[in-house]
Design a protein around this motif. Structure first.
Motif, PDB file in Angstrom:
ATOM      1  N   VAL A 233      36.331  37.662  53.023  1.00  0.00           N
ATOM      2  CA  VAL A 233      35.351  36.674  53.482  1.00  0.00           C
ATOM      3  C   VAL A 233      33.952  37.299  53.451  1.00  0.00           C
ATOM      4  CG1 VAL A 233      34.590  35.365  55.521  1.00  0.00           C
ATOM      5  CG2 VAL A 233      37.020  35.393  54.872  1.00  0.00           C
ATOM      6  N   TRP A 234      33.844  38.532  53.928  1.00  0.00           N
ATOM      7  CA  TRP A 234      32.559  39.235  53.936  1.00  0.00           C
ATOM      8  C   TRP A 234      32.040  39.412  52.505  1.00  0.00           C
ATOM      9  CZ3 TRP A 234      30.618  43.821  51.940  1.00  0.00           C
ATOM     10  CH2 TRP A 234      29.380  44.239  52.451  1.00  0.00           C
ATOM     11  N   LEU A 235      32.930  39.877  51.608  1.00  0.00           N
ATOM     12  CA  LEU A 235      32.498  40.133  50.227  1.00  0.00           C
ATOM     13  C   LEU A 235      32.013  38.842  49.561  1.00  0.00           C
ATOM     14  CD1 LEU A 235      32.278  42.179  47.847  1.00  0.00           C
ATOM     15  CD2 LEU A 235      34.542  41.405  47.138  1.00  0.00           C
ATOM     16  N   LEU A 236      32.741  37.768  49.753  1.00  0.00           N
ATOM     17  CA  LEU A 236      32.357  36.489  49.146  1.00  0.00           C
ATOM     18  C   LEU A 236      30.951  36.076  49.581  1.00  0.00           C
ATOM     19  CD1 LEU A 236      35.452  35.509  48.179  1.00  0.00           C
ATOM     20  CD2 LEU A 236      34.338  33.334  48.550  1.00  0.00           C
ATOM     21  N   GLU A 237      30.700  36.193  50.872  1.00  0.00           N
ATOM     22  CA  GLU A 237      29.378  35.812  51.404  1.00  0.00           C
ATOM     23  C   GLU A 237      28.282  36.678  50.804  1.00  0.00           C
ATOM     24  OE1 GLU A 237      30.914  34.391  55.802  1.00  0.00           O
ATOM     25  OE2 GLU A 237      29.472  36.053  55.665  1.00  0.00           O
ATOM     26  N   GLU A 238      28.553  37.976  50.728  1.00  0.00           N
ATOM     27  CA  GLU A 238      27.536  38.902  50.206  1.00  0.00           C
ATOM     28  C   GLU A 238      27.324  38.687  48.705  1.00  0.00           C
ATOM     29  OE1 GLU A 238      25.621  41.010  52.047  1.00  0.00           O
ATOM     30  OE2 GLU A 238      26.586  40.020  53.755  1.00  0.00           O
ATOM     31  N   LEU A 239      28.398  38.416  47.968  1.00  0.00           N
ATOM     32  CA  LEU A 239      28.264  38.197  46.523  1.00  0.00           C
ATOM     33  C   LEU A 239      27.397  36.977  46.245  1.00  0.00           C
ATOM     34  CD1 LEU A 239      31.891  38.882  45.194  1.00  0.00           C
ATOM     35  CD2 LEU A 239      29.844  40.207  44.643  1.00  0.00           C
ATOM     36  N   GLU A 240      27.574  35.954  47.066  1.00  0.00           N
ATOM     37  CA  GLU A 240      26.811  34.716  46.846  1.00  0.00           C
ATOM     38  C   GLU A 240      25.313  34.947  46.966  1.00  0.00           C
ATOM     39  OE1 GLU A 240      27.976  30.915  47.949  1.00  0.00           O
ATOM     40  OE2 GLU A 240      30.065  31.438  48.301  1.00  0.00           O
ATOM     41  N   LYS A 241      24.933  35.986  47.699  1.00  0.00           N
ATOM     42  CA  LYS A 241      23.502  36.274  47.886  1.00  0.00           C
ATOM     43  C   LYS A 241      22.936  37.145  46.764  1.00  0.00           C
ATOM     44  CE  LYS A 241      24.379  36.885  52.705  1.00  0.00           C
ATOM     45  NZ  LYS A 241      24.310  37.974  53.675  1.00  0.00           N
TER      46      LYS A 241
ATOM     47  N   PHE B 113      34.236  32.719  43.101  1.00  0.00           N
ATOM     48  CA  PHE B 113      35.356  31.792  43.223  1.00  0.00           C
ATOM     49  C   PHE B 113      36.196  32.136  44.447  1.00  0.00           C
ATOM     50  CE2 PHE B 113      34.313  32.225  38.665  1.00  0.00           C
ATOM     51  CZ  PHE B 113      33.749  30.974  38.508  1.00  0.00           C
ATOM     52  N   ALA B 114      36.554  31.111  45.189  1.00  0.00           N
ATOM     53  CA  ALA B 114      37.368  31.323  46.386  1.00  0.00           C
ATOM     54  C   ALA B 114      38.687  31.970  45.990  1.00  0.00           C
ATOM     55  CB  ALA B 114      37.630  29.998  47.078  1.00  0.00           C
ATOM     56  N   SER B 115      39.254  32.734  46.924  1.00  0.00           N
ATOM     57  CA  SER B 115      40.480  33.459  46.603  1.00  0.00           C
ATOM     58  C   SER B 115      41.416  33.461  47.798  1.00  0.00           C
ATOM     59  CB  SER B 115      40.121  34.896  46.221  1.00  0.00           C
ATOM     60  OG  SER B 115      41.277  35.706  46.242  1.00  0.00           O
ATOM     61  N   ASP B 116      42.708  33.389  47.522  1.00  0.00           N
ATOM     62  CA  ASP B 116      43.719  33.515  48.568  1.00  0.00           C
ATOM     63  C   ASP B 116      44.463  34.832  48.426  1.00  0.00           C
ATOM     64  OD1 ASP B 116      43.970  31.004  50.283  1.00  0.00           O
ATOM     65  OD2 ASP B 116      43.725  30.175  48.277  1.00  0.00           O
ATOM     66  N   THR B 117      43.809  35.839  47.883  1.00  0.00           N
ATOM     67  CA  THR B 117      44.488  37.078  47.510  1.00  0.00           C
ATOM     68  C   THR B 117      43.716  38.305  48.007  1.00  0.00           C
ATOM     69  OG1 THR B 117      43.243  37.267  45.464  1.00  0.00           O
ATOM     70  CG2 THR B 117      45.239  35.924  45.378  1.00  0.00           C
ATOM     71  N   ASN B 118      44.027  39.476  47.429  1.00  0.00           N
ATOM     72  CA  ASN B 118      43.284  40.690  47.767  1.00  0.00           C
ATOM     73  C   ASN B 118      42.274  41.060  46.674  1.00  0.00           C
ATOM     74  OD1 ASN B 118      45.085  41.494  45.803  1.00  0.00           O
ATOM     75  ND2 ASN B 118      45.546  43.474  46.742  1.00  0.00           N
ATOM     76  N   TYR B 119      41.782  40.041  45.984  1.00  0.00           N
ATOM     77  CA  TYR B 119      40.737  40.252  44.979  1.00  0.00           C
ATOM     78  C   TYR B 119      39.878  38.994  44.882  1.00  0.00           C
ATOM     79  CZ  TYR B 119      44.285  37.725  42.373  1.00  0.00           C
ATOM     80  OH  TYR B 119      45.225  36.801  42.002  1.00  0.00           O
TER      81      TYR B 119
END
Ligand code: PMP
Length: 377
Positions: free
Chosen positions: A280-288, A296-302
């Motif tokens: 969740v943290w990585l996704l937020e930071e990548l978007e910035k 892309f949203a993920s339900d995994t460990n990548y």
């Protein structure tokens, strides 16, 4: 001299092996990193000690403790479980048991995991593809139209490298259209990160359903090489005909049984919670990040992300010892890199490195807002 004497070793190999491009595993690709985020491994090694020391005897082909514990964990009967050298061996055993070389085909839906095609090619079985739709759902009419001669359909859910769960209704539709015609292998290598999406409860309904599992991801044991196939006992019986006599070594069975103990399962679930938080943290930071066009949203460990200049980003991070997985060559994934969820510290290094890269400013903001895959975010 006869022709035979002049044959090179290359020419002696089977034709499909001569032409084969082997799977480019993360280890084969190399790199000199200290932040390894290219193989969807867990970042920290769990502690185990061997409890068995009897190495003069051959191991059980299917160690009972491992089978019983995995069956209890997966909610199936022990007769419905086969243990193998990783899920990769399960992928291959299915082809060997069900597909006639030079006659039958397997079917899979790219972009997806690379070993379905490599195993099929190695064995000399046609690998037929039906690309996923733009939103990465299955193209059901196209799959149905392509089923002639297909003995085995691989559906990866959640899918590697895109990270999305395949809608269970779509998997059901594939199971219905293949009844009496083909085996369906649902690859659940990452299912511990979204256990509610498993189709393991469907085995009774579908005699041709098989499910691939592994200890390499949420169980943090990629180095152990231990995976499972769940299926009805008739399918398991056929796989048992083609599996090696002693696929699981004594130390592997020992550690796998420990990983599947109540304490082992509790630790696995803690790991999943921690990986999910970091994702969740990585996704937020990548978007910035300016150099990131879409995440892309993920339900995994990548996590998969599209970059404005992915080759430059990949190389820049590689040179700093941060090794990601380039997915640029996969159908529909131009400009995409896959990032394994490592420790928070490792992910901070990724973000710091990416923040230093330029973006295609206005265009990228536009793309972020209008991405056709926004629903995945
Ligand atoms: N299926 C998928 C979707 C994977 O990503 C992997 C690992 N890369 C495997 C199967 C193989 O796992 P194992 O390590 O158990 O062979």
């Amino acid at each position: 001299m006869s022709n035979e004497k002049n044959l090179s070793v290359q020419a002696l190999a089977r034709k499909n092996v001569q032409e084969l491009t082997p799977y480019q595993s993360a280890r084969r690709l190399g790199g000199n990193g200290d932040v390894w985020l290219n193989a969807n491994e867990y970042a920290i090694a769990p502690n185990f000690e061997l409890t068995q020391q009897t190495f003069n005897r051959y191991p059980e082909c299917q160690p009972a403790r491992v089978i019983n514990r995995y069956a209890a964990y997966a909610g199936v009967d022990p007769e419905q479980v086969l243990v193998s050298r990783g899920a990769d061996e399960g992928i291959e055993l299915l082809i060997r048991a069900f597909c006639e070389p030079g006659k039958d085909a397997i079917l899979y839906c790219p972009p997806t995991y690379g070993m379905y095609s490599v195993s099929a090619e190695t064995i000399g079985v046609e690998g037929r593809t039906v690309p996923a739709k733009a939103d990465w759902s299955l193209d059901l009419p196209a799959i149905e139209a392509a089923l002639d001669g297909v003995k085995l359909v691989y559906v990866c859910s959640p899918n590697n490298p895109t990270g999305n769960i395949i809608d269970p209704d779509e998997i059901r539709a594939v199971l219905e259209m293949t009844r009496g015609r083909a085996i369906v292998a649902v690859d659940e290598a990452y299912i511990e990160f979204c256990p509610q999406a498993s189709v393991s409860g469907w085995l009774q309904e579908y005699p041709h359903l098989t499910i691939l599992r592994t200890l390499s991801k949420a169980f943090a044991l990629a180095g152990l090489r231990c995976g499972f196939t769940l299926a009805n006992s008739e399918v398991i019986g056929l796989l048992m005909k083609v599996i090696a006599p002693y696929p699981i070594s004594t130390p592997v069975a020992d550690i796998a049984a420990q990983a599947l103990s109540p304490e082992g399962l509790a630790l696995m679930r803690q790991r999943v919670a921690e990986v999910t938080e970091n994702r969740v943290w990585l996704l937020e930071e990548l978007e910035k990040c300016a150099c990131v066009e879409a995440v892309f949203a993920s339900d995994t460990n990548y996590v998969l992300a599209r970059f404005t200049a992915s080759s430059a980003a990949f190389k820049n991070l590689w040179d700093q010892g941060i090794i990601l997985r380039d997915q640029n060559k996969q159908p529909g994934l131009s400009g995409c890199l896959r990032i394994t969820i490592g420790t928070r510290e490792e992910l901070r290094r990724v973000i710091t490195a990416l923040q230093a890269l330029p973006g295609a400013a206005a265009a990228s903001i536009n793309e972020k807002q209008n991405s056709p895959r926004k629903e995945h975010m």
